[in-house]
Design a protein around this motif. Sequence first.
Motif, short mmCIF file in Angstrom:
data_model
loop_
_atom_site.label_atom_id
_atom_site.label_comp_id
_atom_site.label_asym_id
_atom_site.label_seq_id
_atom_site.Cartn_x
_atom_site.Cartn_y
_atom_site.Cartn_z
N THR A 62 0.84 -1.20 0.00
CA THR A 62 0.00 0.00 0.00
C THR A 62 0.88 1.25 0.00
OG1 THR A 62 -1.60 -1.22 1.29
CG2 THR A 62 -1.91 1.15 1.20
N SER A 63 1.97 1.20 0.78
CA SER A 63 2.89 2.32 0.79
C SER A 63 4.30 1.83 1.10
CB SER A 63 2.46 3.37 1.81
OG SER A 63 2.55 2.84 3.11
N VAL A 64 5.26 2.65 0.76
CA VAL A 64 6.66 2.35 1.06
C VAL A 64 7.24 3.57 1.78
CG1 VAL A 64 8.95 1.78 0.13
CG2 VAL A 64 6.89 0.89 -0.98
N GLU A 65 7.83 3.32 2.94
CA GLU A 65 8.44 4.42 3.69
C GLU A 65 9.96 4.27 3.68
OE1 GLU A 65 6.80 4.57 7.64
OE2 GLU A 65 4.90 5.43 6.93
N VAL A 66 10.63 5.40 3.76
CA VAL A 66 12.09 5.39 3.88
C VAL A 66 12.38 5.43 5.38
CG1 VAL A 66 14.24 6.53 3.26
CG2 VAL A 66 12.26 6.71 1.73
N HIS A 67 13.05 4.40 5.87
CA HIS A 67 13.30 4.28 7.31
C HIS A 67 14.78 4.33 7.65
CE1 HIS A 67 9.38 2.23 8.91
NE2 HIS A 67 9.16 3.40 8.36
N GLU A 68 15.02 4.73 8.86
CA GLU A 68 16.37 4.67 9.41
C GLU A 68 16.28 3.93 10.73
OE1 GLU A 68 17.94 8.43 10.69
OE2 GLU A 68 20.00 7.74 10.41
N MET A 69 17.24 3.04 10.94
CA MET A 69 17.31 2.29 12.20
C MET A 69 18.55 2.76 12.92
SD MET A 69 16.83 -1.74 11.87
CE MET A 69 15.58 -2.61 12.76
N LYS A 70 18.42 3.13 14.16
CA LYS A 70 19.65 3.40 14.90
C LYS A 70 19.45 3.23 16.39
CE LYS A 70 19.49 8.47 14.68
NZ LYS A 70 20.19 9.61 14.09
N LEU A 104 4.86 -1.38 3.47
CA LEU A 104 3.75 -1.46 4.42
C LEU A 104 2.46 -1.84 3.69
CD1 LEU A 104 4.57 1.84 6.34
CD2 LEU A 104 5.14 -0.48 7.04
N GLY A 105 1.60 -2.57 4.40
CA GLY A 105 0.33 -2.98 3.80
C GLY A 105 0.55 -3.94 2.64
N LEU A 106 1.32 -4.99 2.89
CA LEU A 106 1.57 -6.00 1.85
C LEU A 106 0.25 -6.64 1.41
CD1 LEU A 106 4.74 -7.76 3.27
CD2 LEU A 106 4.63 -6.22 1.30
N LYS A 107 0.09 -6.78 0.10
CA LYS A 107 -1.15 -7.33 -0.42
C LYS A 107 -1.16 -8.84 -0.34
CE LYS A 107 -1.58 -3.13 -3.02
NZ LYS A 107 -1.31 -2.41 -4.24
N GLN A 108 0.01 -9.47 -0.32
CA GLN A 108 0.13 -10.92 -0.14
C GLN A 108 1.52 -11.22 0.39
OE1 GLN A 108 -0.87 -11.48 -4.32
NE2 GLN A 108 1.08 -12.53 -4.59
N PRO A 109 1.72 -12.44 0.93
CA PRO A 109 3.05 -12.75 1.46
C PRO A 109 4.12 -12.67 0.36
CG PRO A 109 1.44 -14.40 2.16
CD PRO A 109 0.76 -13.54 1.14
N VAL A 110 5.32 -12.29 0.76
CA VAL A 110 6.46 -12.24 -0.16
C VAL A 110 7.21 -13.56 -0.03
CG1 VAL A 110 8.60 -11.04 -0.73
CG2 VAL A 110 6.63 -9.73 0.08
N LYS A 111 7.24 -14.31 -1.11
CA LYS A 111 7.85 -15.65 -1.07
C LYS A 111 9.25 -15.63 -1.69
CE LYS A 111 3.45 -18.10 -1.51
NZ LYS A 111 2.63 -17.25 -2.39
#
Length: 142
Positions: A62-70, A104-111
Motif C-alpha cells: 500500500t505504501s513504502v516508507e524510507v526508514h532509518e534504524m539506529k 507497508l500494507g503488503l497485499k500478499q506474502p512475499v515468497k
Amino acid sequence: MNRTLTLAALALCAAVSAQAQVRVDDPWVRTTVPEQKSTGAFMAVTSAQGGKLVSASSPVATSVEVHEMKMEGDIMRMRAVPSVPLPAGQRVDFKSGGYHLMLLGLKQPVKAGEVVPLTLVVEDAAGKRENVDVRAVAKAAP
Ligand SMILES: [Cu+2]
C-alpha cells in the motif's frame, strides 16, 4: 596506469553516462510469513551526480516508507525519514540496522525467489526528480 586499464575505465564511464544517473546494486526484499503486513527492502544506491532519495513505491504494498534504524541508548529504533542523502559517486547502503525501505500494507506474502518491483524517486541538487525502477529478489536473509 597502463593503456589497457585506461581503455577499460573509459568504456565503463561511457556505459554509466548512457544510463540513468542512479545505480542500484544487489536489491533484495525480506520474505514474509502469512499475516505479516510489512517487510524491509535493501540495496546499495549510488548517484553519479549526487542527490537524495525522497520516496519509493511498489505495486505489492500500500505504501513504502524510507526508514532509518539506529541505537538510542541501548534500544534499536526505527523511524521514517523524509529523505536519504546520496553524495555524488558514493555508495549508500540500505541494510538491516541502517537505512532501509519499509514496505507497508503488503497485499500478499512475499515468497523466496519472487521478484518485487520497486520504484525509487531520486531528486538531484536542482530539484529535478527521476524515477529509478528496481527489481528486487525476495529472500529470507542476506
Ligand atoms: Cu523500517
